[in-house]
Each structure stands twice: as structure tokens, then as C-alpha cells.
Design a protein around this motif. Structure first.
Motif, PDB file in Angstrom:
ATOM      1  N   SER A 110      33.677  35.073  22.521  1.00 56.14           N
ATOM      2  CA  SER A 110      32.560  35.663  21.788  1.00 56.14           C
ATOM      3  C   SER A 110      31.530  36.232  22.761  1.00 56.14           C
ATOM      4  O   SER A 110      31.371  35.723  23.876  1.00 56.14           O
ATOM      5  CB  SER A 110      31.887  34.618  20.894  1.00 56.14           C
ATOM      6  OG  SER A 110      32.758  34.215  19.862  1.00 56.14           O
ATOM      7  N   PRO A 111      30.822  37.290  22.369  1.00 54.23           N
ATOM      8  CA  PRO A 111      29.747  37.818  23.219  1.00 54.23           C
ATOM      9  C   PRO A 111      28.741  36.720  23.554  1.00 54.23           C
ATOM     10  O   PRO A 111      28.441  35.872  22.716  1.00 54.23           O
ATOM     11  CB  PRO A 111      29.113  38.896  22.333  1.00 54.23           C
ATOM     12  CG  PRO A 111      30.216  39.319  21.413  1.00 54.23           C
ATOM     13  CD  PRO A 111      30.995  38.067  21.136  1.00 54.23           C
ATOM     14  N   ARG A 112      28.236  36.753  24.758  1.00 57.63           N
ATOM     15  CA  ARG A 112      27.322  35.698  25.208  1.00 57.63           C
ATOM     16  C   ARG A 112      26.083  35.573  24.325  1.00 57.63           C
ATOM     17  O   ARG A 112      25.586  34.482  24.083  1.00 57.63           O
ATOM     18  CB  ARG A 112      26.912  35.964  26.657  1.00 57.63           C
ATOM     19  CG  ARG A 112      28.040  35.787  27.663  1.00 57.63           C
ATOM     20  CD  ARG A 112      27.558  36.028  29.083  1.00 57.63           C
ATOM     21  NE  ARG A 112      28.640  35.856  30.048  1.00 57.63           N
ATOM     22  CZ  ARG A 112      28.489  36.022  31.361  1.00 57.63           C
ATOM     23  NH1 ARG A 112      27.292  36.354  31.841  1.00 57.63           N
ATOM     24  NH2 ARG A 112      29.513  35.853  32.177  1.00 57.63           N
ATOM     25  N   GLU A 113      25.604  36.721  23.852  1.00 56.76           N
ATOM     26  CA  GLU A 113      24.368  36.667  23.055  1.00 56.76           C
ATOM     27  C   GLU A 113      24.573  35.963  21.721  1.00 56.76           C
ATOM     28  O   GLU A 113      23.603  35.512  21.096  1.00 56.76           O
ATOM     29  CB  GLU A 113      23.813  38.074  22.818  1.00 56.76           C
ATOM     30  CG  GLU A 113      24.739  39.001  22.063  1.00 56.76           C
ATOM     31  CD  GLU A 113      25.600  39.855  22.981  1.00 56.76           C
ATOM     32  OE1 GLU A 113      26.032  40.924  22.548  1.00 56.76           O
ATOM     33  OE2 GLU A 113      25.828  39.433  24.133  1.00 56.76           O
ATOM     34  N   ASP A 114      25.809  35.831  21.267  1.00 57.96           N
ATOM     35  CA  ASP A 114      26.053  35.166  19.988  1.00 57.96           C
ATOM     36  C   ASP A 114      25.575  33.720  19.994  1.00 57.96           C
ATOM     37  O   ASP A 114      25.081  33.212  18.987  1.00 57.96           O
ATOM     38  CB  ASP A 114      27.549  35.202  19.644  1.00 57.96           C
ATOM     39  CG  ASP A 114      27.978  36.541  19.065  1.00 57.96           C
ATOM     40  OD1 ASP A 114      27.149  37.474  19.034  1.00 57.96           O
ATOM     41  OD2 ASP A 114      29.143  36.658  18.648  1.00 57.96           O
ATOM     42  N   ALA A 115      25.745  33.050  21.125  1.00 59.86           N
ATOM     43  CA  ALA A 115      25.362  31.633  21.199  1.00 59.86           C
ATOM     44  C   ALA A 115      23.878  31.438  20.925  1.00 59.86           C
ATOM     45  O   ALA A 115      23.468  30.411  20.378  1.00 59.86           O
ATOM     46  CB  ALA A 115      25.723  31.072  22.575  1.00 59.86           C
ATOM     47  N   ASN A 116      23.078  32.437  21.286  1.00 57.66           N
ATOM     48  CA  ASN A 116      21.636  32.340  21.068  1.00 57.66           C
ATOM     49  C   ASN A 116      21.219  32.766  19.668  1.00 57.66           C
ATOM     50  O   ASN A 116      20.058  32.606  19.286  1.00 57.66           O
ATOM     51  CB  ASN A 116      20.903  33.204  22.097  1.00 57.66           C
ATOM     52  CG  ASN A 116      21.152  32.751  23.520  1.00 57.66           C
ATOM     53  OD1 ASN A 116      21.231  31.555  23.782  1.00 57.66           O
ATOM     54  ND2 ASN A 116      21.274  33.702  24.437  1.00 57.66           N
ATOM     55  N   MET A 117      22.177  33.303  18.909  1.00 61.97           N
ATOM     56  CA  MET A 117      21.856  33.839  17.585  1.00 61.97           C
ATOM     57  C   MET A 117      22.326  32.947  16.450  1.00 61.97           C
ATOM     58  O   MET A 117      21.990  33.177  15.292  1.00 61.97           O
ATOM     59  CB  MET A 117      22.503  35.228  17.417  1.00 61.97           C
ATOM     60  CG  MET A 117      21.992  36.267  18.400  1.00 61.97           C
ATOM     61  SD  MET A 117      23.014  37.764  18.385  1.00 61.97           S
ATOM     62  CE  MET A 117      22.900  38.244  16.670  1.00 61.97           C
TER      63      MET A 117
END
Length: 258
Positions: free
Chosen positions: A227-234
């Protein structure tokens, strides 16, 4: 719950790791080009390839703007994602050295590139069982993937999951990528899918969840190792029918297939 299941591929059903930056890869590709009379040093070939991809994307973008009216362009601007066919980039690299070669031969070269650059490709645990159960229950199953057909069709065959799909749509065949709504609409129109009874399952929140919801699909987001890294923060603010914070296709099956 649903009649139709639409899957993303890489990071959702298939775990893959590639290394397209290794010196060994570009050394072998350079040697292959030299066999055909196109003389490139490894670094020169890599740089030419990367520039060829950029040029092809710009060419596709310019053509898309010419074919799309102003109103549609404004509506699509934030979600436009164009795709190219990578085999034509390999062909252009030969042409730049004055070497004529067919696109079928370039497709084989592209597959060689993929095989050398692939560290591993495998199904996630539970992927095959999920597809088997969907088919056993007479559900319609489709694949909608941002992928190069010249790479992906062979990998689907290799992994043994090709027969489980009622239809496959790959971005390189269509010219658009998720979350571009035109890619989704092509799938819905081609296979006469009612989005209200269908679910999009994928590991990229913007491409799969937001993109799917944008055309009226139900959505299931899986936060996988790809998954894209930014997904974890979203995750805390995500909007999807189902959200899994880690890869677990057994749990996906229990959630979306009842």
C-alpha cells in the motif's frame, strides 16, 4: 451481500517485489540490445528508458487533451491518470539506434526485463481460496489493475488465477489508470455491472477506495505491504465500507462474502 467482486491485483491478491534499478538488470538489458545491433552502455540504456517513459506519458497527455473537450477536461483534471504500453518504449529505444524491430519482439524483451527484475511474485495467503469460493457461489469476479499487460498476463497464468476472472481490464490496454473514472466506467460498461451490487477490493485508498466510490461502487480497503505509504497515516479518516489495517484475505472473505 454482493453479486460482483472487482479486485485490484498487486498488493491485494498478489505480493510482488521487483528491482528495476540493479546494475545486473541494466547490464543484461544492454547486452540484449547490443545483440540486436543497438549499442547502449547500461547506464545510458537506463537513462534512455526512463526518458522514453516520460516522453510517452507526455505524448499520451497531449493527445488526451486534444480529444477531450474543455468541460470534460476540467471535470477530469484532478483524477486523470493516463497509461502507456511499455513495449513501445522498448521499441523506440531500438529505433533511436537505427534498428528496426517488431512490437511482438519488443513484448518478449519486456517480459525478459520483467523476469530479470522480479525478486519474487506470489499469491497472498488465502487469495486462491477466496477466488475459488466466489466462483463456487456463482459470483461475478473481475480484475481492474494498474498494470502492463505484457507483464501481468503472464503472471496471472503463472500464479494459476487467470481462470477465476470473468473479465480483466488492465490500464495499459485502456490508456487510463485508477482512480481515473474512465477506467472504472470502461469496466462497468463493458461487463454491464450494476455498481450498487458490486464491491471494489484493493490496497490503494485513493486509486481503489476513492476511485471506486466515485462511480458508485462499494469498497473494501486492505492496508498491505504494498500500500502507498501515506495510506497508513490516513486510516483513521478513511471512508470505505470495509477497512482492514493489515493484509488478511481470510477476514476479507468473512466480511464481503456471507
Amino acid at each position: 451481500m454482493f453479486n460482483t467482486y472487482i479486485f485490484d491485483l498487486y498488493g491485494t491478491l498478489v505480493d510482488i517485489r521487483t528491482d528495476e534499478e540493479s546494475w545486473e538488470l541494466w547490464s543484461k538489458m544492454s547486452l540484449l540490445y547490443q545483440y540486436r545491433g543497438a549499442i547502449y552502455k547500461p547506464q545510458e540504456l537506463r537513462e534512455a528508458f526512463e526518458q522514453g517513459v516520460k516522453t510517452a506519458i507526455k505524448r499520451a497527455t497531449d493527445m488526451d487533451k486534444e480529444l477531450t473537450n474543455r468541460k470534460e477536461l476540467d471535470e477530469l483534471s484532478e483524477q486523470t491518470k493516463l497509461e502507456i504500453q511499455i513495449e513501445y518504449v522498448y521499441q523506440e529505444l531500438f529505433h533511436n539506434k537505427g534498428v528496426e524491430i517488431t512490437i511482438d519482439e519488443c513484448s518478449q524483451i519486456a517480459q525478459f526485463f520483467r523476469s530479470v527484475s522480479t525478486c519474487y511474485v506470489k499469491l497472498y495467503k488465502g487469495a486462491l481460496e477466496l477466488l475459488q469460493e466466489l466462483k463456487a457461489k456463482n459470483k461475478k469476479v473481475y480484475l481492474l489493475s494498474n498494470a502492463q499487460a505484457v507483464f501481468t498476463r503472464g503472471e496471472l497464468q503463472l500464479l494459476g488465477i487467470l481462470p477465476y476472472f470473468d473479465g480483466i481490464l488492465l490500464s495499459s490496454d485502456v490508456g487510463y489508470k485508477k482512480p481515473d473514472r474512465r477506467f472504472y466506467e470502461r469496466l462497468l460498461d463493458t461487463y454491464h455491472i450494476d455498481p450498487t451490487t458490486a464491491i471494489m477490493i484493493g490496497n490503494d485508498y485513493r486509486a481503489d477506495s476513492l476511485g471506486g466510490a466515485n462511480v458508485g461502487l462499494h469498497t473494501c480497503y486492505i492496508n498491505s505491504n504494498l500500500s502507498p505509504r501515506e495510506d497508513a497515516n490516513m486510516i483513521a479518516n478513511m471512508k470505505a465500507d470495509f477497512i482492514l489495517e493489515s493484509m488478511d484475505l481470510v477476514k476479507v472473505k468473512s466480511l464481503v462474502l456471507r
